[in-house]
Design a protein around this motif. Structure first.
Motif, PDB file in Angstrom:
ATOM      1  N   VAL A 110      -0.160  -3.393  -7.146  1.00  0.00           N
ATOM      2  CA  VAL A 110      -1.271  -3.823  -6.295  1.00  0.00           C
ATOM      3  C   VAL A 110      -2.306  -4.527  -7.164  1.00  0.00           C
ATOM      4  O   VAL A 110      -2.879  -3.934  -8.067  1.00  0.00           O
ATOM      5  CB  VAL A 110      -1.909  -2.627  -5.567  1.00  0.00           C
ATOM      6  N   VAL A 111      -2.536  -5.806  -6.867  1.00  0.00           N
ATOM      7  CA  VAL A 111      -3.485  -6.583  -7.659  1.00  0.00           C
ATOM      8  C   VAL A 111      -4.807  -6.803  -6.922  1.00  0.00           C
ATOM      9  O   VAL A 111      -5.764  -7.322  -7.501  1.00  0.00           O
ATOM     10  CB  VAL A 111      -2.881  -7.935  -8.074  1.00  0.00           C
ATOM     11  N   GLY A 112      -4.835  -6.422  -5.649  1.00  0.00           N
ATOM     12  CA  GLY A 112      -6.066  -6.585  -4.899  1.00  0.00           C
ATOM     13  C   GLY A 112      -6.099  -5.692  -3.681  1.00  0.00           C
ATOM     14  O   GLY A 112      -5.060  -5.412  -3.082  1.00  0.00           O
ATOM     15  N   LEU A 113      -7.276  -5.243  -3.331  1.00  0.00           N
ATOM     16  CA  LEU A 113      -7.491  -4.480  -2.100  1.00  0.00           C
ATOM     17  C   LEU A 113      -8.698  -5.082  -1.378  1.00  0.00           C
ATOM     18  O   LEU A 113      -9.739  -5.328  -1.997  1.00  0.00           O
ATOM     19  CB  LEU A 113      -7.739  -3.000  -2.382  1.00  0.00           C
ATOM     20  N   HIS A 133      -9.894   1.876   9.524  1.00  0.00           N
ATOM     21  CA  HIS A 133     -10.177   1.138   8.301  1.00  0.00           C
ATOM     22  C   HIS A 133      -9.083   0.093   8.110  1.00  0.00           C
ATOM     23  O   HIS A 133      -7.919   0.449   7.884  1.00  0.00           O
ATOM     24  CB  HIS A 133     -10.231   2.078   7.092  1.00  0.00           C
ATOM     25  N   ASP A 134      -9.453  -1.175   8.236  1.00  0.00           N
ATOM     26  CA  ASP A 134      -8.495  -2.260   8.058  1.00  0.00           C
ATOM     27  C   ASP A 134      -8.470  -2.659   6.591  1.00  0.00           C
ATOM     28  O   ASP A 134      -9.452  -3.214   6.070  1.00  0.00           O
ATOM     29  CB  ASP A 134      -8.887  -3.461   8.922  1.00  0.00           C
ATOM     30  N   VAL A 135      -7.351  -2.379   5.937  1.00  0.00           N
ATOM     31  CA  VAL A 135      -7.220  -2.632   4.507  1.00  0.00           C
ATOM     32  C   VAL A 135      -6.035  -3.567   4.270  1.00  0.00           C
ATOM     33  O   VAL A 135      -4.967  -3.398   4.858  1.00  0.00           O
ATOM     34  CB  VAL A 135      -7.023  -1.321   3.719  1.00  0.00           C
ATOM     35  N   ILE A 136      -6.256  -4.555   3.418  1.00  0.00           N
ATOM     36  CA  ILE A 136      -5.203  -5.479   3.017  1.00  0.00           C
ATOM     37  C   ILE A 136      -4.908  -5.224   1.546  1.00  0.00           C
ATOM     38  O   ILE A 136      -5.816  -5.295   0.701  1.00  0.00           O
ATOM     39  CB  ILE A 136      -5.626  -6.936   3.221  1.00  0.00           C
ATOM     40  N   ALA A 137      -3.660  -4.881   1.253  1.00  0.00           N
ATOM     41  CA  ALA A 137      -3.229  -4.705  -0.127  1.00  0.00           C
ATOM     42  C   ALA A 137      -2.516  -5.977  -0.573  1.00  0.00           C
ATOM     43  O   ALA A 137      -1.609  -6.458   0.100  1.00  0.00           O
ATOM     44  CB  ALA A 137      -2.290  -3.505  -0.253  1.00  0.00           C
ATOM     45  N   VAL A 138      -2.949  -6.529  -1.674  1.00  0.00           N
ATOM     46  CA  VAL A 138      -2.342  -7.737  -2.218  1.00  0.00           C
ATOM     47  C   VAL A 138      -1.448  -7.316  -3.380  1.00  0.00           C
ATOM     48  O   VAL A 138      -1.902  -6.653  -4.320  1.00  0.00           O
ATOM     49  CB  VAL A 138      -3.409  -8.732  -2.698  1.00  0.00           C
ATOM     50  N   GLY A 168       6.492  -6.465   0.176  1.00  0.00           N
ATOM     51  CA  GLY A 168       6.639  -5.037   0.426  1.00  0.00           C
ATOM     52  C   GLY A 168       5.917  -4.692   1.694  1.00  0.00           C
ATOM     53  O   GLY A 168       5.297  -5.535   2.316  1.00  0.00           O
ATOM     54  N   GLY A 169       5.978  -3.454   2.104  1.00  0.00           N
ATOM     55  CA  GLY A 169       5.307  -3.064   3.335  1.00  0.00           C
ATOM     56  C   GLY A 169       5.001  -1.589   3.349  1.00  0.00           C
ATOM     57  O   GLY A 169       5.745  -0.783   2.797  1.00  0.00           O
ATOM     58  N   HIS A 170       3.918  -1.257   3.960  1.00  0.00           N
ATOM     59  CA  HIS A 170       3.514   0.134   4.127  1.00  0.00           C
ATOM     60  C   HIS A 170       3.078   0.324   5.569  1.00  0.00           C
ATOM     61  O   HIS A 170       2.372  -0.515   6.119  1.00  0.00           O
ATOM     62  CB  HIS A 170       2.363   0.496   3.186  1.00  0.00           C
ATOM     63  N   PRO A 171       3.440   1.404   6.218  1.00  0.00           N
ATOM     64  CA  PRO A 171       2.988   1.649   7.586  1.00  0.00           C
ATOM     65  C   PRO A 171       1.529   2.087   7.606  1.00  0.00           C
ATOM     66  O   PRO A 171       0.977   2.489   6.588  1.00  0.00           O
ATOM     67  CB  PRO A 171       3.902   2.787   8.053  1.00  0.00           C
ATOM     68  N   VAL A 206       0.068  -5.575   4.058  1.00  0.00           N
ATOM     69  CA  VAL A 206       0.450  -5.897   2.688  1.00  0.00           C
ATOM     70  C   VAL A 206       0.789  -7.376   2.605  1.00  0.00           C
ATOM     71  O   VAL A 206       1.616  -7.878   3.368  1.00  0.00           O
ATOM     72  CB  VAL A 206       1.649  -5.046   2.225  1.00  0.00           C
ATOM     73  N   LEU A 207       0.144  -8.074   1.678  1.00  0.00           N
ATOM     74  CA  LEU A 207       0.386  -9.494   1.463  1.00  0.00           C
ATOM     75  C   LEU A 207       0.666  -9.757  -0.005  1.00  0.00           C
ATOM     76  O   LEU A 207       0.144  -9.055  -0.880  1.00  0.00           O
ATOM     77  CB  LEU A 207      -0.844 -10.324   1.862  1.00  0.00           C
TER      78      LEU A 207
END
Length: 221
Positions: free
Chosen positions: A11-14, A31-36, A41-44, A53-54
């Motif tokens: 993970v390089v960014g949140l 809580h809307d979180v985007i993991a870069v 990949g994907g997480h539920p 996840v992007l």
């Protein structure tokens, strides 16, 4: 789950987005979180954490116009790429000069089209059909207006928040826009014409041969 993401080397960014980031959260807000990440990949979603996840390349892709407002007011919680994550978030949430030109030309033409259709329907005695054209015009107007100021169109839910936090020049107040969008978006044509011409987009308007009909309808309904 957030601690796990922070600890992951992939993970390089949140990024925190949505109502929690904008300070408008209510009792039912998650809580809307985007993991870069470096790779796909994907997480539920987990509990109150709604996770997307992007990859870095996906975050850099600005082709999804509607999704871009998700980054307006977003908070970068983690940036392991020396500011690149923050820069990509900023690019999503605003328009480049070339995008301003393309967006305004496309959406201004579309807005005028629906106002013209509404004017013709009203002229022909079809008030119900004119109302349908007015409904269609609202979205095109908002895209045009915000693009003229280098900004992406806010979601309706955040229109008041947007104009409270980042006001547009007079006469574009939140109260005026909300009322007009719900009632008769064509009524805003005269003021929009002034701004569009000042911004160098008079040729888009002048390509329409029926501006007098459009102007008359916008004023009188």
């Amino acid at each position: 789950m957030l601690d796990d993401l922070l600890a992951s080397p992939d993970v390089v960014g949140l990024i925190l987005s949505g109502s929690q980031a904008r300070g408008t959260a209510g009792a039912f807000s998650d809580h809307d979180v985007i993991a870069v990440v470096r790779a796909g990949g994907g997480h539920p979603a987990s509990g109150s954490l709604d996770l997307a996840v992007l990859t870095v390349d996906e975050l850099a892709d600005v082709s999804d116009r509607w999704q871009r407002y998700a980054y307006r007011g977003a908070v970068v919680l983690l940036d392991r790429l020396d500011g690149r994550i923050a820069a990509l978030v900023a690019a999503q949430a605003s328009l480049s000069p070339s995008e301003v030109d393309a967006f305004v030309r496309e959406y201004l033409d579309g807005y005028v089209n629906f106002v013209y259709r509404a004017a013709k329907s009203r002229r022909d005695g079809h008030d119900d059909l004119a109302r349908l054209e007015e409904i269609e015009a609202a979205s095109w107007f908002l895209w045009t207006l915000f693009a003229l100021y280098g900004r992406v169109r806010p979601y309706n839910k955040y229109l008041r928040w947007e104009l409270s936090r980042y006001p547009l020049p007079s006469p574009w107040t939140a109260d005026r826009l909300v009322v007009a969008m719900a009632d008769r978006p064509s009524s805003l044509f005269p003021d929009l014409e002034v701004v569009a011409r000042a911004g160098g987009f008079g040729d888009v308007l002048d390509a329409w041969p029926n501006l007098d009909l459009i102007r008359s309808y916008a004023v009188s309904g």
